[in-house]
Design a protein around this motif. Structure first.
Motif, PDB file in Angstrom:
ATOM      1  N   ILE A  97       0.633  -1.171  -0.123  1.00 17.98           N
ATOM      2  CA  ILE A  97       0.064   0.026   0.150  1.00 17.98           C
ATOM      3  C   ILE A  97       1.024   1.191  -0.097  1.00 17.98           C
ATOM      4  CG2 ILE A  97      -1.886   1.388   1.089  1.00 17.98           C
ATOM      5  CD1 ILE A  97      -2.602  -1.751   0.188  1.00 17.98           C
ATOM      6  N   ASP A  98       0.564   2.153  -0.776  1.00 14.30           N
ATOM      7  CA  ASP A  98       1.330   3.409  -1.295  1.00 14.30           C
ATOM      8  C   ASP A  98       1.202   4.276   0.336  1.00 14.30           C
ATOM      9  OD1 ASP A  98       3.187   5.345  -2.047  1.00 14.30           O
ATOM     10  OD2 ASP A  98       1.320   6.176  -3.489  1.00 14.30           O
ATOM     11  N   THR A  99       2.125   4.341   1.037  1.00 12.68           N
ATOM     12  CA  THR A  99       2.048   5.084   2.365  1.00 12.68           C
ATOM     13  C   THR A  99       3.546   5.265   2.644  1.00 12.68           C
ATOM     14  OG1 THR A  99       2.256   3.292   4.138  1.00 12.68           O
ATOM     15  CG2 THR A  99       0.223   3.738   3.336  1.00 12.68           C
ATOM     16  N   PRO A 100       3.979   6.211   3.659  1.00 10.87           N
ATOM     17  CA  PRO A 100       5.421   6.418   4.066  1.00 10.87           C
ATOM     18  C   PRO A 100       6.046   5.327   4.707  1.00 10.87           C
ATOM     19  CG  PRO A 100       3.675   8.299   4.737  1.00 10.87           C
ATOM     20  CD  PRO A 100       2.816   7.175   4.240  1.00 10.87           C
ATOM     21  N   MET A 101       5.307   4.303   5.185  1.00  8.73           N
ATOM     22  CA  MET A 101       5.942   3.089   5.678  1.00  8.73           C
ATOM     23  C   MET A 101       6.571   2.483   4.613  1.00  8.73           C
ATOM     24  SD  MET A 101       4.088  -0.390   7.332  1.00  8.73           S
ATOM     25  CE  MET A 101       4.107   0.260   9.112  1.00  8.73           C
TER      26      MET A 101
ATOM     27  N   GLY B 290      -1.293  -0.734  -4.085  1.00 11.25           N
ATOM     28  CA  GLY B 290      -2.812  -0.529  -3.351  1.00 11.25           C
ATOM     29  C   GLY B 290      -2.717   1.136  -2.933  1.00 11.25           C
ATOM     30  N   THR B 291      -3.836   1.746  -2.572  1.00  6.36           N
ATOM     31  CA  THR B 291      -3.989   2.947  -1.875  1.00  6.36           C
ATOM     32  C   THR B 291      -4.738   2.833  -0.356  1.00  6.36           C
ATOM     33  OG1 THR B 291      -6.277   3.480  -2.699  1.00  6.36           O
ATOM     34  CG2 THR B 291      -4.385   3.921  -4.156  1.00  6.36           C
ATOM     35  N   PRO B 292      -4.567   3.555   0.429  1.00  6.98           N
ATOM     36  CA  PRO B 292      -5.046   3.690   1.675  1.00  6.98           C
ATOM     37  C   PRO B 292      -6.656   3.339   1.390  1.00  6.98           C
ATOM     38  CG  PRO B 292      -3.391   5.092   1.969  1.00  6.98           C
ATOM     39  CD  PRO B 292      -3.502   4.848   0.358  1.00  6.98           C
ATOM     40  N   GLU B 293      -7.169   4.031   0.558  1.00  8.23           N
ATOM     41  CA  GLU B 293      -8.686   4.005   0.349  1.00  8.23           C
ATOM     42  C   GLU B 293      -9.080   2.523   0.032  1.00  8.23           C
ATOM     43  OE1 GLU B 293      -6.858   6.257  -0.977  1.00  8.23           O
ATOM     44  OE2 GLU B 293      -7.541   7.658   0.550  1.00  8.23           O
ATOM     45  N   ASP B 294      -8.168   1.621  -0.729  1.00  9.59           N
ATOM     46  CA  ASP B 294      -8.337   0.360  -1.078  1.00  9.59           C
ATOM     47  C   ASP B 294      -8.616  -0.507   0.215  1.00  9.59           C
ATOM     48  OD1 ASP B 294      -8.280   0.432  -3.944  1.00  9.59           O
ATOM     49  OD2 ASP B 294      -6.148   0.550  -3.887  1.00  9.59           O
ATOM     50  N   VAL B 295      -7.824  -0.281   1.154  1.00 12.51           N
ATOM     51  CA  VAL B 295      -7.979  -0.748   2.415  1.00 12.51           C
ATOM     52  C   VAL B 295      -9.166  -0.248   3.203  1.00 12.51           C
ATOM     53  CG1 VAL B 295      -6.736  -1.664   4.662  1.00 12.51           C
ATOM     54  CG2 VAL B 295      -5.454  -1.304   2.479  1.00 12.51           C
ATOM     55  N   SER B 296      -9.504   0.889   3.227  1.00 16.69           N
ATOM     56  CA  SER B 296     -10.625   1.601   4.075  1.00 16.69           C
ATOM     57  C   SER B 296     -11.856   1.093   3.489  1.00 16.69           C
ATOM     58  CB  SER B 296     -10.601   3.170   3.681  1.00 16.69           C
ATOM     59  OG  SER B 296      -9.539   3.818   4.203  1.00 16.69           O
ATOM     60  N   GLY B 297     -12.167   0.693   2.432  1.00 17.22           N
ATOM     61  CA  GLY B 297     -13.339   0.044   2.019  1.00 17.22           C
ATOM     62  C   GLY B 297     -13.739  -1.181   2.754  1.00 17.22           C
ATOM     63  N   LEU B 298     -12.708  -1.865   2.960  1.00 16.15           N
ATOM     64  CA  LEU B 298     -12.894  -3.348   3.999  1.00 16.15           C
ATOM     65  C   LEU B 298     -12.858  -2.991   5.409  1.00 16.15           C
ATOM     66  CD1 LEU B 298     -12.640  -6.378   4.018  1.00 16.15           C
ATOM     67  CD2 LEU B 298     -10.125  -6.124   3.879  1.00 16.15           C
ATOM     68  N   VAL B 299     -12.199  -1.942   5.679  1.00 10.50           N
ATOM     69  CA  VAL B 299     -12.266  -1.386   7.174  1.00 10.50           C
ATOM     70  C   VAL B 299     -13.709  -0.761   7.524  1.00 10.50           C
ATOM     71  CG1 VAL B 299     -11.474   0.130   8.845  1.00 10.50           C
ATOM     72  CG2 VAL B 299     -10.012  -1.243   7.412  1.00 10.50           C
TER      73      VAL B 299
ATOM     74  N   GLY C  70       7.896   4.049   1.891  1.00 12.03           N
ATOM     75  CA  GLY C  70       8.436   4.900   1.069  1.00 12.03           C
ATOM     76  C   GLY C  70       9.978   4.316   0.509  1.00 12.03           C
ATOM     77  N   ALA C  71      10.743   3.804   1.140  1.00 11.48           N
ATOM     78  CA  ALA C  71      11.923   3.098   0.669  1.00 11.48           C
ATOM     79  C   ALA C  71      11.911   2.194  -0.427  1.00 11.48           C
ATOM     80  CB  ALA C  71      12.829   2.658   1.947  1.00 11.48           C
ATOM     81  N   VAL C  72      10.646   1.639  -0.614  1.00 11.79           N
ATOM     82  CA  VAL C  72      10.346   0.588  -1.680  1.00 11.79           C
ATOM     83  C   VAL C  72       9.969   1.376  -2.787  1.00 11.79           C
ATOM     84  CG1 VAL C  72       9.370  -1.275  -2.376  1.00 11.79           C
ATOM     85  CG2 VAL C  72       9.980  -1.166  -0.002  1.00 11.79           C
ATOM     86  N   THR C  73       9.149   2.207  -2.712  1.00  9.41           N
ATOM     87  CA  THR C  73       8.386   3.023  -3.511  1.00  9.41           C
ATOM     88  C   THR C  73       8.985   4.054  -4.248  1.00  9.41           C
ATOM     89  OG1 THR C  73       7.260   4.374  -1.882  1.00  9.41           O
ATOM     90  CG2 THR C  73       6.049   2.415  -2.898  1.00  9.41           C
ATOM     91  N   GLY C  74      10.069   4.469  -3.537  1.00 11.44           N
ATOM     92  CA  GLY C  74      10.822   5.725  -4.042  1.00 11.44           C
ATOM     93  C   GLY C  74      10.272   7.105  -4.092  1.00 11.44           C
ATOM     94  N   ASP C  75      10.883   7.798  -4.736  1.00 11.75           N
ATOM     95  CA  ASP C  75      10.115   9.054  -5.055  1.00 11.75           C
ATOM     96  C   ASP C  75       9.276   9.116  -6.287  1.00 11.75           C
ATOM     97  OD1 ASP C  75      11.719  10.283  -3.272  1.00 11.75           O
ATOM     98  OD2 ASP C  75      13.299  10.758  -4.673  1.00 11.75           O
TER      99      ASP C  75
ATOM    100  N   ALA D 267       1.059   5.593 -10.452  1.00 15.50           N
ATOM    101  CA  ALA D 267       1.226   5.542 -11.729  1.00 15.50           C
ATOM    102  C   ALA D 267       2.111   4.678 -12.402  1.00 15.50           C
ATOM    103  CB  ALA D 267       1.634   6.991 -12.349  1.00 15.50           C
ATOM    104  N   ARG D 268       3.016   4.059 -11.727  1.00 18.20           N
ATOM    105  CA  ARG D 268       3.938   2.740 -12.223  1.00 18.20           C
ATOM    106  C   ARG D 268       3.220   1.614 -12.428  1.00 18.20           C
ATOM    107  NH1 ARG D 268       7.997   3.898  -8.074  1.00 18.20           N
ATOM    108  NH2 ARG D 268       8.272   1.572  -7.982  1.00 18.20           N
ATOM    109  N   ASP D 269       3.758   0.769 -13.013  1.00 23.79           N
ATOM    110  CA  ASP D 269       3.251  -0.617 -13.413  1.00 23.79           C
ATOM    111  C   ASP D 269       4.179  -1.623 -12.329  1.00 23.79           C
ATOM    112  OD1 ASP D 269       2.490  -3.040 -14.163  1.00 23.79           O
ATOM    113  OD2 ASP D 269       3.872  -3.517 -15.845  1.00 23.79           O
ATOM    114  N   TRP D 270       3.417  -2.513 -11.634  1.00 20.19           N
ATOM    115  CA  TRP D 270       3.988  -3.288 -10.514  1.00 20.19           C
ATOM    116  C   TRP D 270       3.831  -4.645 -10.803  1.00 20.19           C
ATOM    117  CZ3 TRP D 270       6.514  -1.458  -6.144  1.00 20.19           C
ATOM    118  CH2 TRP D 270       6.335   0.129  -5.890  1.00 20.19           C
ATOM    119  N   PRO D 271       5.032  -5.213 -11.772  1.00 19.92           N
ATOM    120  CA  PRO D 271       4.634  -6.581 -12.239  1.00 19.92           C
ATOM    121  C   PRO D 271       4.044  -7.596 -11.611  1.00 19.92           C
ATOM    122  CG  PRO D 271       6.797  -5.328 -13.113  1.00 19.92           C
ATOM    123  CD  PRO D 271       6.069  -4.687 -11.912  1.00 19.92           C
ATOM    124  N   HIS D 272       5.029  -7.690 -10.166  1.00 21.34           N
ATOM    125  CA  HIS D 272       5.026  -8.895  -9.275  1.00 21.34           C
ATOM    126  C   HIS D 272       3.747  -8.721  -8.453  1.00 21.34           C
ATOM    127  CE1 HIS D 272       5.899  -5.826  -5.990  1.00 21.34           C
ATOM    128  NE2 HIS D 272       5.715  -6.676  -5.287  1.00 21.34           N
ATOM    129  N   ILE D 273       2.801  -7.859  -8.760  1.00 25.15           N
ATOM    130  CA  ILE D 273       1.468  -7.642  -8.195  1.00 25.15           C
ATOM    131  C   ILE D 273       0.359  -8.085  -9.265  1.00 25.15           C
ATOM    132  CG2 ILE D 273      -0.286  -6.514  -6.762  1.00 25.15           C
ATOM    133  CD1 ILE D 273       1.993  -4.473  -6.034  1.00 25.15           C
TER     134      ILE D 273
END
Ligand SMILES: NC(=O)c1ccc[n+]([C@@H]2O[C@H](COP(=O)([O-])OP(=O)(O)OC[C@H]3O[C@@H](n4cnc5c(N)ncnc54)[C@H](O)[C@@H]3O)[C@@H](O)[C@H]2O)c1
Length: 260
Positions: A198-202, A226-235, A204-209, A214-220
């Motif tokens: 999920i794209d968060t500061p946690m 994911g975005t925080p909102e993707d998780v919020s729907g389940l919450v 950040g070292a993986v996602t970089g600047d 907007a990027r492709d994530w071939p291993h997913i």
């Protein structure tokens, strides 16, 4: 009863406490639950960050009383008693607890520092236990409630470098299953959510600047992060009456990452 079911994610009159709400997914959950009508208590070590999110929640909902921010160390039992008491004092009840705050550190197991291992267990596992124990009297007084423990893909499968984090997140899964059985008859539900990347500061070292979404994530399998909102729907689902018969269960929200 489709109309009643559609209305059952309305949280008007409910009170939710979200830990680690100063940023990332916790901030997203606070915004979503407040948009569904709840009053939200945002707790974090970063009190200024939590207050900034709370201010944005008050502005977005148009409800001056929609959000309260509190400083909180989830690894501290006395801190838990204080924040639950403040939530009940301010809003009169507590219905939902989202145990979201956590630390992420990685190292090959042979190089894993002992103190860091203990810290991760303390924050990621003992913290949610203390939260469950502190919140139970208030949830009982409210006639029932929902506790949502945020685990991880690392709580469902082994990942290299994740001995400490994985132990804490697998432990949270075990805590959830047993605790859910202790309180199920009282109308208190406890479930785990297992986010993937999920794209968060946690991470950040993986996602970089730049824009990670907007990027492709071939291993997913879903080919996107994911975005925080993707998780919020389940919450939101788990916080609400739409999930009234759901307890002791585990939910992945990971674009298919854990299914591989
Ligand atoms: N981001 C991911 O890819 C990902 C993947 C799987 C699971 N998760 C889980 O999702 C949850 C939210 O993570 P995020 O990505 O939003 O992380 P994040 O690092 O962006 O936010 C975590 C928040 O928790 C707070 N916090 C840390 N220690 C605390 C403590 N002792 N007491 C109170 N607050 C404390 C931090 O100040 C921070 O505001 C965590 O449980 C994390 O393990 C994240």
């Amino acid at each position: 009863m489709p109309a009643a079911l559609a209305r059952s994610t309305d949280l008007t009159g409910r009170v939710a406490l979200i830990t680690g709400a100063a940023r990332g997914q916790g901030a997203g959950h606070a915004r979503t639950l407040a948009a569904a009508g709840a009053s939200v208590v945002l707790t974090d070590l970063d009190e200024a960050g939590a207050e900034a999110v709370a201010a944005s929640v008050r502005a977005a909902t148009g409800r001056p009383d929609a959000a309260l921010a509190l400083r909180h160390d989830v690894a501290d039992a006395a801190d838990w008693e204080r924040v639950v008491a403040r939530a009940v004092e301010r809003y009169g009840r507590l219905d939902v607890l989202v145990n979201n705050a956590a630390l992420w550190r990685t190292a090959p197991v042979g190089e894993q520092d002992e103190e860091e291992f203990r810290t991760l267990l303390s924050v990621n596992l003992v913290g949610p236990f203390l939260g469950i124990r502190a919140a139970l009297p208030a949830l009982r007084a409210a006639g029932g409630g929902s506790i949502i423990n945020i685990s991880s893909t690392a709580g469902l499968k082994g990942i290299p470098g994740h001995s400490a984090y994985g132990a804490s997140k697998f432990g949270l899964r075990g805590l959830t299953r047993s605790a859910a059985l202790d309180v199920a008859a009282e109308g208190i539900r406890i479930n785990t959510v297992h986010p993937g990347m999920i794209d968060t500061p946690m991470i950040g070292a993986v996602t970089g600047d730049g824009d990670a979404t907007a990027r492709d994530w071939p291993h997913i399998p879903a080919r996107r992060i994911g975005t925080p909102e993707d998780v919020s729907g389940l919450v939101l689902f788990l916080a609400s009456d739409a999930s009234a018969y759901v307890t002791g269960a585990e939910f992945a929200v990971d674009g298919g990452l854990g299914a591989q």
